[in-house]
Design a protein around this motif. Structure first.
Motif, PDB file in Angstrom:
ATOM      1  N   ALA A 165      41.157  11.727  69.222  1.00  0.00           N
ATOM      2  CA  ALA A 165      41.122  11.264  70.945  1.00  0.00           C
ATOM      3  C   ALA A 165      42.239  11.301  71.287  1.00  0.00           C
ATOM      4  O   ALA A 165      43.179  11.174  72.153  1.00  0.00           O
ATOM      5  N   SER A 166      42.780  10.385  70.691  1.00  0.00           N
ATOM      6  CA  SER A 166      44.609   8.946  71.005  1.00  0.00           C
ATOM      7  C   SER A 166      45.617  10.165  70.340  1.00  0.00           C
ATOM      8  O   SER A 166      46.145  10.657  71.041  1.00  0.00           O
ATOM      9  N   GLY A 167      44.925  11.246  69.023  1.00  0.00           N
ATOM     10  CA  GLY A 167      45.969  11.698  68.716  1.00  0.00           C
ATOM     11  C   GLY A 167      46.429  13.415  69.993  1.00  0.00           C
ATOM     12  O   GLY A 167      47.366  13.466  69.944  1.00  0.00           O
ATOM     13  N   MET A 168      44.995  13.757  70.124  1.00  0.00           N
ATOM     14  CA  MET A 168      44.698  15.018  70.958  1.00  0.00           C
ATOM     15  C   MET A 168      44.931  15.093  72.293  1.00  0.00           C
ATOM     16  O   MET A 168      46.276  15.435  73.147  1.00  0.00           O
ATOM     17  N   SER A 169      44.739  13.476  73.257  1.00  0.00           N
ATOM     18  CA  SER A 169      45.715  13.611  73.954  1.00  0.00           C
ATOM     19  C   SER A 169      47.088  12.821  74.060  1.00  0.00           C
ATOM     20  O   SER A 169      47.788  13.339  75.015  1.00  0.00           O
ATOM     21  N   ALA A 170      47.686  12.244  72.829  1.00  0.00           N
ATOM     22  CA  ALA A 170      49.312  12.017  72.649  1.00  0.00           C
ATOM     23  C   ALA A 170      49.703  13.540  73.264  1.00  0.00           C
ATOM     24  O   ALA A 170      50.647  13.597  73.601  1.00  0.00           O
ATOM     25  N   LEU A 171      48.697  15.013  71.993  1.00  0.00           N
ATOM     26  CA  LEU A 171      49.939  15.789  71.717  1.00  0.00           C
ATOM     27  C   LEU A 171      49.686  16.125  73.452  1.00  0.00           C
ATOM     28  O   LEU A 171      50.841  17.388  74.111  1.00  0.00           O
ATOM     29  N   ALA A 172      48.616  16.343  74.076  1.00  0.00           N
ATOM     30  CA  ALA A 172      48.874  17.595  74.916  1.00  0.00           C
ATOM     31  C   ALA A 172      49.393  16.872  76.160  1.00  0.00           C
ATOM     32  O   ALA A 172      49.961  17.291  76.679  1.00  0.00           O
ATOM     33  N   LEU A 173      49.492  15.368  76.286  1.00  0.00           N
ATOM     34  CA  LEU A 173      50.620  14.724  77.202  1.00  0.00           C
ATOM     35  C   LEU A 173      52.296  15.251  76.945  1.00  0.00           C
ATOM     36  O   LEU A 173      53.089  15.503  77.812  1.00  0.00           O
ATOM     37  N   CYS A 174      52.238  15.868  75.431  1.00  0.00           N
ATOM     38  CA  CYS A 174      53.581  15.754  74.953  1.00  0.00           C
ATOM     39  C   CYS A 174      53.911  17.020  75.658  1.00  0.00           C
ATOM     40  O   CYS A 174      55.250  17.672  76.297  1.00  0.00           O
ATOM     41  N   LEU A 175      52.669  18.376  75.559  1.00  0.00           N
ATOM     42  CA  LEU A 175      53.628  19.658  76.271  1.00  0.00           C
ATOM     43  C   LEU A 175      53.265  19.512  77.292  1.00  0.00           C
ATOM     44  O   LEU A 175      53.597  20.159  77.909  1.00  0.00           O
ATOM     45  N   MET A 176      52.033  18.825  77.859  1.00  0.00           N
ATOM     46  CA  MET A 176      52.418  18.287  79.866  1.00  0.00           C
ATOM     47  C   MET A 176      54.510  18.054  80.023  1.00  0.00           C
ATOM     48  O   MET A 176      54.531  18.577  81.081  1.00  0.00           O
ATOM     49  N   SER A 177      54.345  17.487  78.936  1.00  0.00           N
ATOM     50  CA  SER A 177      56.086  16.467  79.643  1.00  0.00           C
ATOM     51  C   SER A 177      57.363  18.187  79.673  1.00  0.00           C
ATOM     52  O   SER A 177      57.773  17.770  80.191  1.00  0.00           O
ATOM     53  N   VAL A 178      57.038  19.131  78.515  1.00  0.00           N
ATOM     54  CA  VAL A 178      57.454  19.793  78.476  1.00  0.00           C
ATOM     55  C   VAL A 178      56.941  21.004  79.681  1.00  0.00           C
ATOM     56  O   VAL A 178      57.955  21.363  80.223  1.00  0.00           O
ATOM     57  N   GLU A 179      55.940  21.000  79.978  1.00  0.00           N
ATOM     58  CA  GLU A 179      56.072  22.324  80.800  1.00  0.00           C
ATOM     59  C   GLU A 179      56.340  21.494  82.221  1.00  0.00           C
ATOM     60  O   GLU A 179      56.271  22.271  82.747  1.00  0.00           O
ATOM     61  N   LYS A 180      56.307  20.308  82.322  1.00  0.00           N
ATOM     62  CA  LYS A 180      57.124  20.173  83.723  1.00  0.00           C
ATOM     63  C   LYS A 180      58.553  20.637  83.383  1.00  0.00           C
ATOM     64  O   LYS A 180      59.126  20.538  85.017  1.00  0.00           O
ATOM     65  N   LEU A 181      58.703  20.592  82.500  1.00  0.00           N
ATOM     66  CA  LEU A 181      60.326  21.107  83.308  1.00  0.00           C
ATOM     67  C   LEU A 181      60.432  22.651  83.640  1.00  0.00           C
ATOM     68  O   LEU A 181      61.884  22.406  83.885  1.00  0.00           O
ATOM     69  N   TYR A 182      59.599  23.136  84.037  1.00  0.00           N
ATOM     70  CA  TYR A 182      59.617  24.122  84.677  1.00  0.00           C
ATOM     71  C   TYR A 182      58.714  23.972  85.722  1.00  0.00           C
ATOM     72  O   TYR A 182      59.565  24.745  86.776  1.00  0.00           O
ATOM     73  N   ASN A 183      57.718  23.573  85.824  1.00  0.00           N
ATOM     74  CA  ASN A 183      57.334  22.628  86.997  1.00  0.00           C
ATOM     75  C   ASN A 183      57.140  22.064  87.831  1.00  0.00           C
ATOM     76  O   ASN A 183      55.993  20.925  87.037  1.00  0.00           O
ATOM     77  N   THR A 184      57.432  21.480  88.616  1.00  0.00           N
ATOM     78  CA  THR A 184      58.063  20.268  89.031  1.00  0.00           C
ATOM     79  C   THR A 184      57.520  20.030  89.614  1.00  0.00           C
ATOM     80  O   THR A 184      57.310  18.726  90.626  1.00  0.00           O
ATOM     81  N   GLY A 185      56.434  20.800  90.593  1.00  0.00           N
ATOM     82  CA  GLY A 185      55.798  20.513  92.369  1.00  0.00           C
ATOM     83  C   GLY A 185      54.546  19.700  91.912  1.00  0.00           C
ATOM     84  O   GLY A 185      54.444  19.445  92.973  1.00  0.00           O
ATOM     85  N   ASN A 186      54.411  19.614  90.129  1.00  0.00           N
ATOM     86  CA  ASN A 186      53.034  19.164  90.124  1.00  0.00           C
ATOM     87  C   ASN A 186      52.704  17.864  91.173  1.00  0.00           C
ATOM     88  O   ASN A 186      53.799  16.975  90.379  1.00  0.00           O
ATOM     89  N   THR A 187      51.766  17.204  91.201  1.00  0.00           N
ATOM     90  CA  THR A 187      51.303  15.908  92.004  1.00  0.00           C
ATOM     91  C   THR A 187      50.545  15.581  90.729  1.00  0.00           C
ATOM     92  O   THR A 187      50.089  15.841  90.048  1.00  0.00           O
ATOM     93  N   GLU A 188      51.235  14.058  90.535  1.00  0.00           N
ATOM     94  CA  GLU A 188      50.245  13.740  89.820  1.00  0.00           C
ATOM     95  C   GLU A 188      49.060  13.608  88.854  1.00  0.00           C
ATOM     96  O   GLU A 188      48.666  13.052  88.159  1.00  0.00           O
ATOM     97  N   GLU A 189      48.182  13.090  90.220  1.00  0.00           N
ATOM     98  CA  GLU A 189      46.872  13.581  89.789  1.00  0.00           C
ATOM     99  C   GLU A 189      46.417  14.917  89.160  1.00  0.00           C
ATOM    100  O   GLU A 189      45.843  15.249  88.100  1.00  0.00           O
ATOM    101  N   PHE A 190      47.219  16.024  89.505  1.00  0.00           N
ATOM    102  CA  PHE A 190      47.159  17.383  88.732  1.00  0.00           C
ATOM    103  C   PHE A 190      47.811  17.531  87.746  1.00  0.00           C
ATOM    104  O   PHE A 190      46.454  18.025  86.624  1.00  0.00           O
ATOM    105  N   SER A 191      48.319  16.819  87.078  1.00  0.00           N
ATOM    106  CA  SER A 191      49.324  16.778  86.189  1.00  0.00           C
ATOM    107  C   SER A 191      48.065  15.903  84.923  1.00  0.00           C
ATOM    108  O   SER A 191      48.249  16.481  83.644  1.00  0.00           O
ATOM    109  N   ASN A 192      47.603  15.206  85.787  1.00  0.00           N
ATOM    110  CA  ASN A 192      46.786  14.022  84.317  1.00  0.00           C
ATOM    111  C   ASN A 192      45.497  14.553  84.426  1.00  0.00           C
ATOM    112  O   ASN A 192      44.890  14.735  82.784  1.00  0.00           O
TER     113      ASN A 192
END
Ligand code: DP6
Length: 361
Positions: free
Chosen positions: A126-153
């Protein structure tokens, strides 16, 4: 929302390299997820407390590579290469690729560590997969800057779910619901949502002392256990019960009804294990010391009137739950009477937490 909503627009101009770190907690379910359909869709809704101390810290380093016809990654746990983690991450990458189209463009170095002993029997998925998913989301945010925090979560939770179901409940806190159910507005099978109703003071800062009864490898993985709910003789009743229990929990949480909270949570834990004992093949994950602890908790509760209770994961360890204001007496009882049943007398004091954090270097 549907899966389609998590497919991003095409990216342009790939960033060369970088690195990002997230810490993400484990969680403990009150109403349990046990049984799933295709694509990590739960058979029933679940609700959990996010934990505070039991966390995975993951650094993801990404560097652009020449060819994009394969996934390329290496995994380290506490500095040591862990090739046996790779198949699970390979499967995760295959599942999330439609939603993270940059995955094949990079080589990833995944460096991870836990704040709890890896072989403690505490689910690190649970902790491992959520941490990895969040790291990948940070990479994605470099490209899609317009997402709301709610959507990102939501997307982080959606991705984490594809790694391990319960991981979708670790992005935020303090109470998270996953799985569509009529009694909880906006609940979804695709991702976890914050419990949206009033929660009484009694449940703020709730404590979870985790007694490490058996630190060995589990004989049966959660994934195999979930699959045994297909054709299980009691499956339909169990799934209906989980919906009912979520509905029943609402007034309990609102009014701070500790007595009925305890009854519901302990019944859920024992039902989870009853499902394991009545599947085919059947199995038992509790150990003699698990039962010793449960009996001692019941006796102590009867004698003192304190609001101590237990829940179990898919293993032998016992999560001892209690309100913050009863900590002194209950912790003394745990130390004096329960710790002897733990392997090497090991236990972890945790409490409700509020979700994952990015760590800035
Ligand atoms: C008993 O999330 O570990 O802890 O989706 O196959 O990775 P996969 O299973 P997992 O199952 C957890 C089951 C549980 C109950 C719960 O956390 O709700």
């Amino acid at each position: 929302m549907t899966e389609q909503d998590f497919i991003p627009e095409k990216y342009s101009n790939l960033i060369e390299s970088g690195s990002v770190t997230w810490e993400s907690p484990s969680n403990i379910a009150l109403v349990k997820y046990w049984g799933k359909k295709k694509h990590q869709i739960p058979e029933n809704p679940s609700i959990s407390f996010t934990l505070n101390e039991c966390k995975t810290i993951t650094t993801l380093t990404y560097s652009k590579k020449e060819s994009n016809d394969y996934f390329s990654f290496e995994v380290f746990l506490e500095g040591k290469k862990k090739d046996d983690f790779k198949p699970k991450i390979q499967t995760f990458f295959e599942r999330v690729e439609p939603y993270l189209p940059f995955l094949r463009d990079y080589h990833f170095k995944i460096e991870t560590k836990n704040t709890f002993p890896h072989s403690s029997g505490i689910a690190s998925s649970a902790s491992g997969m959520s941490a990895l998913a969040l790291c990948l989301m940070s990479v994605e945010k470099l490209y899609n800057t317009g997402n709301t925090e709610e959507f990102s979560n939501q997307k982080a939770s959606f991705l984490a779910r594809l790694g391990s179901g319960s991981a979708c409940r670790s992005i935020e806190g303090d109470l998270i619901v996953w799985g569509k159910t009529d009694s909880i507005e906006n609940s979804s099978d695709l991702f976890g949502v914050k419990y949206p109703y009033k929660v009484h003071e009694n449940f703020k800062n709730y404590q979870d002392t985790i007694l490490l009864v058996d630190k060995g490898e589990k004989q049966v993985s959660s994934t195999v256990g979930h699959n045994l709910m297909h054709n299980h003789p009691f499956a339909e009743q169990r799934f209906a019960q989980a919906h009912n229990n979520l509905n029943t929990l609402k007034p309990i949480l609102e009014t701070g009804d500790l007595k009925n909270f305890i009854a519901l949570v302990e019944s859920e834990a024992l039902t989870l294990h009853a499902m394991m004992m009545t599947s085919m093949p059947y199995f038992i994950l509790m150990k003699p010391n698990t039962l010793e602890i449960i009996n001692k908790i019941w006796r102590f509760r009867q004698e003192t009137g304190l609001h101590i209770s237990f829940t179990l994961d898919a293993g032998a360890n016992v999560h001892v739950l209690y309100p913050k204001k009863e900590t002194r007496q209950i912790l003394e009882f745990i130390k004096n009477e329960l710790v002897v049943y733990c392997q090497n007398e090991q236990y972890i004091c945790d409490q409700i937490g509020f979700g994952a954090n990015q760590i800035n270097e």
